[in-house]
Design a protein around this motif. Structure first.
Motif, PDB file in Angstrom:
ATOM      1  N   VAL A 106       5.933   0.948   4.496  1.00  0.00           N
ATOM      2  CA  VAL A 106       7.372   1.208   4.358  1.00  0.00           C
ATOM      3  C   VAL A 106       7.964   0.537   3.122  1.00  0.00           C
ATOM      4  N   GLY A 107       7.095  -0.116   2.336  1.00  0.00           N
ATOM      5  CA  GLY A 107       7.530  -0.631   1.046  1.00  0.00           C
ATOM      6  C   GLY A 107       8.190  -1.992   1.042  1.00  0.00           C
ATOM      7  N   ILE A 108       8.029  -2.768   2.132  1.00  0.00           N
ATOM      8  CA  ILE A 108       8.652  -4.099   2.124  1.00  0.00           C
ATOM      9  C   ILE A 108       7.674  -5.185   1.666  1.00  0.00           C
ATOM     10  N   ALA A 109       6.394  -4.809   1.484  1.00  0.00           N
ATOM     11  CA  ALA A 109       5.406  -5.757   0.961  1.00  0.00           C
ATOM     12  C   ALA A 109       4.375  -4.995   0.144  1.00  0.00           C
ATOM     13  N   ASP A 110       3.732  -5.715  -0.780  1.00  0.00           N
ATOM     14  CA  ASP A 110       2.696  -5.113  -1.622  1.00  0.00           C
ATOM     15  C   ASP A 110       1.312  -5.212  -0.988  1.00  0.00           C
ATOM     16  N   ALA A 111       1.139  -6.195  -0.121  1.00  0.00           N
ATOM     17  CA  ALA A 111      -0.174  -6.456   0.470  1.00  0.00           C
ATOM     18  C   ALA A 111       0.018  -7.184   1.790  1.00  0.00           C
ATOM     19  N   ILE A 112      -1.069  -7.336   2.543  1.00  0.00           N
ATOM     20  CA  ILE A 112      -1.024  -8.066   3.811  1.00  0.00           C
ATOM     21  C   ILE A 112      -2.210  -9.018   3.893  1.00  0.00           C
ATOM     22  N   VAL A 113      -2.062 -10.047   4.701  1.00  0.00           N
ATOM     23  CA  VAL A 113      -3.199 -10.869   5.130  1.00  0.00           C
ATOM     24  C   VAL A 113      -3.211 -10.798   6.653  1.00  0.00           C
ATOM     25  N   ASP A 114      -4.311 -10.266   7.208  1.00  0.00           N
ATOM     26  CA  ASP A 114      -4.353 -10.068   8.660  1.00  0.00           C
ATOM     27  C   ASP A 114      -5.798 -10.090   9.150  1.00  0.00           C
ATOM     28  N   ILE A 115      -5.936 -10.168  10.473  1.00  0.00           N
ATOM     29  CA  ILE A 115      -7.252 -10.137  11.105  1.00  0.00           C
ATOM     30  C   ILE A 115      -7.853  -8.743  10.966  1.00  0.00           C
ATOM     31  N   VAL A 116      -9.138  -8.710  10.600  1.00  0.00           N
ATOM     32  CA  VAL A 116      -9.867  -7.446  10.501  1.00  0.00           C
ATOM     33  C   VAL A 116     -11.133  -7.569  11.342  1.00  0.00           C
ATOM     34  N   GLU A 117     -11.339  -6.589  12.217  1.00  0.00           N
ATOM     35  CA  GLU A 117     -12.584  -6.554  12.997  1.00  0.00           C
ATOM     36  C   GLU A 117     -13.484  -5.444  12.468  1.00  0.00           C
ATOM     37  N   THR A 118     -13.030  -4.194  12.577  1.00  0.00           N
ATOM     38  CA  THR A 118     -13.844  -3.062  12.110  1.00  0.00           C
ATOM     39  C   THR A 118     -13.271  -2.441  10.840  1.00  0.00           C
ATOM     40  N   GLY A 119     -12.003  -2.682  10.554  1.00  0.00           N
ATOM     41  CA  GLY A 119     -11.370  -2.063   9.396  1.00  0.00           C
ATOM     42  C   GLY A 119     -10.733  -0.724   9.698  1.00  0.00           C
ATOM     43  N   THR A 120     -10.872  -0.258  10.941  1.00  0.00           N
ATOM     44  CA  THR A 120     -10.340   1.060  11.315  1.00  0.00           C
ATOM     45  C   THR A 120      -8.824   1.125  11.150  1.00  0.00           C
ATOM     46  N   THR A 121      -8.121   0.077  11.609  1.00  0.00           N
ATOM     47  CA  THR A 121      -6.656   0.074  11.513  1.00  0.00           C
ATOM     48  C   THR A 121      -6.204   0.071  10.057  1.00  0.00           C
ATOM     49  N   LEU A 122      -6.908  -0.674   9.216  1.00  0.00           N
ATOM     50  CA  LEU A 122      -6.571  -0.678   7.793  1.00  0.00           C
ATOM     51  C   LEU A 122      -6.702   0.726   7.211  1.00  0.00           C
ATOM     52  N   ARG A 123      -7.856   1.345   7.454  1.00  0.00           N
ATOM     53  CA  ARG A 123      -8.102   2.680   6.898  1.00  0.00           C
ATOM     54  C   ARG A 123      -7.083   3.690   7.391  1.00  0.00           C
ATOM     55  N   ALA A 124      -6.724   3.579   8.670  1.00  0.00           N
ATOM     56  CA  ALA A 124      -5.747   4.508   9.244  1.00  0.00           C
ATOM     57  C   ALA A 124      -4.383   4.388   8.567  1.00  0.00           C
ATOM     58  N   ASN A 125      -4.124   3.238   7.952  1.00  0.00           N
ATOM     59  CA  ASN A 125      -2.844   3.012   7.284  1.00  0.00           C
ATOM     60  C   ASN A 125      -2.977   3.001   5.760  1.00  0.00           C
ATOM     61  N   GLY A 126      -4.097   3.544   5.258  1.00  0.00           N
ATOM     62  CA  GLY A 126      -4.287   3.682   3.823  1.00  0.00           C
ATOM     63  C   GLY A 126      -4.497   2.374   3.083  1.00  0.00           C
ATOM     64  N   LEU A 127      -5.015   1.354   3.796  1.00  0.00           N
ATOM     65  CA  LEU A 127      -5.220   0.039   3.182  1.00  0.00           C
ATOM     66  C   LEU A 127      -6.702  -0.243   2.982  1.00  0.00           C
ATOM     67  N   VAL A 128      -7.003  -1.045   1.970  1.00  0.00           N
ATOM     68  CA  VAL A 128      -8.392  -1.468   1.728  1.00  0.00           C
ATOM     69  C   VAL A 128      -8.447  -2.991   1.622  1.00  0.00           C
ATOM     70  N   GLU A 129      -9.567  -3.566   2.066  1.00  0.00           N
ATOM     71  CA  GLU A 129      -9.769  -5.009   1.917  1.00  0.00           C
ATOM     72  C   GLU A 129     -10.026  -5.349   0.458  1.00  0.00           C
ATOM     73  N   VAL A 130      -9.325  -6.349  -0.012  1.00  0.00           N
ATOM     74  CA  VAL A 130      -9.474  -6.789  -1.396  1.00  0.00           C
ATOM     75  C   VAL A 130     -10.241  -8.117  -1.455  1.00  0.00           C
TER      76      VAL A 130
END
Length: 205
Positions: free
Chosen positions: A142-166
């Motif tokens: 929604v454009g309120i942040a450029d990036a996130i720091v969060d828990i990742v287990e499989t990465g499915t939630t990230l991918r579903a939201n168009g995010l990649v681990e950096v």
């Protein structure tokens, strides 16, 4: 002894590892906060609150290393436990991907402002940290942040939201926590528990 166990994904593993060490516990039933089982009491709390309960008087607790690192509570950590394995990662939209070293002035959303701050301090990068308590992946969407720091287990939630681990900020696993005073006043009980859990882990039983 009094135990404080985490609600959510770590609860089952917590009960199992204690059971393997000979401590049979059951979590409080619905609407109850404390359950008495034999000579033990069991409290259920949010994972983020477990270190606070242990620091201020509950004998033993279990929570994730991410929480312990973020909270900085004054507790003993005698054992890493063989469950709750995941990672705390920096992620951002794939189309805007940059290296962490190039993130000066970026806004980062997270539940872990202290851990995130230390991560960027080590890189000598100044970021604006936005503290959120849930659905962190929404922030870049929604454009309120450029990036996130969060828990990742499989990465499915990230991918579903168009995010990649950096970058990986830290590896995470469940930890056994002990109150510093209880370690002295209930030394034999707590030492027996720690050795029992250690033996159960080593034997894979």
């Amino acid at each position: 002894m009094r135990f404080v166990l985490p609600k959510g994904r770590l609860l089952r593993g917590s009960l199992e590892v204690l059971q393997r060490a000979g401590i049979e516990l059951r979590p409080p039933g619905e609407r109850r906060l404390v359950e008495r089982v034999g000579n033990h009491e069991v409290l259920l709390a949010r994972a983020f609150d477990v270190p606070v309960y242990v620091e201020y008087g509950v004998d033993v607790g279990i929570t994730g290393s991410d929480v312990v690192e973020e909270r900085g509570s004054d507790v003993l950590v005698p054992l890493e436990l063989p469950f709750g394995k995941c990672r705390l990662s920096l992620a951002m939209p794939n189309e805007n991907r940059v290296d962490p070293e190039d993130m000066d002035g970026y806004r980062v959303a997270t539940k872990y402002p202290n851990v995130t701050g230390r991560f960027f301090e080590k890189l000598d990068v100044e970021v604006d940290i936005l503290r959120l308590s849930g659905s962190i992946e929404l922030a870049p969407k929604v454009g309120i942040a450029d990036a996130i720091v969060d828990i990742v287990e499989t990465g499915t939630t990230l991918r579903a939201n168009g995010l990649v681990e950096v970058a990986r900020v830290m590896d995470v696993s469940a930890l056994l926590l002990v109150n510093r005073i209880a370690q002295k006043t209930k030394f034999e009980e707590i030492n027996g528990l720690v050795l029992g859990i250690k033996e159960a882990i080593e034997n894979g039983s």
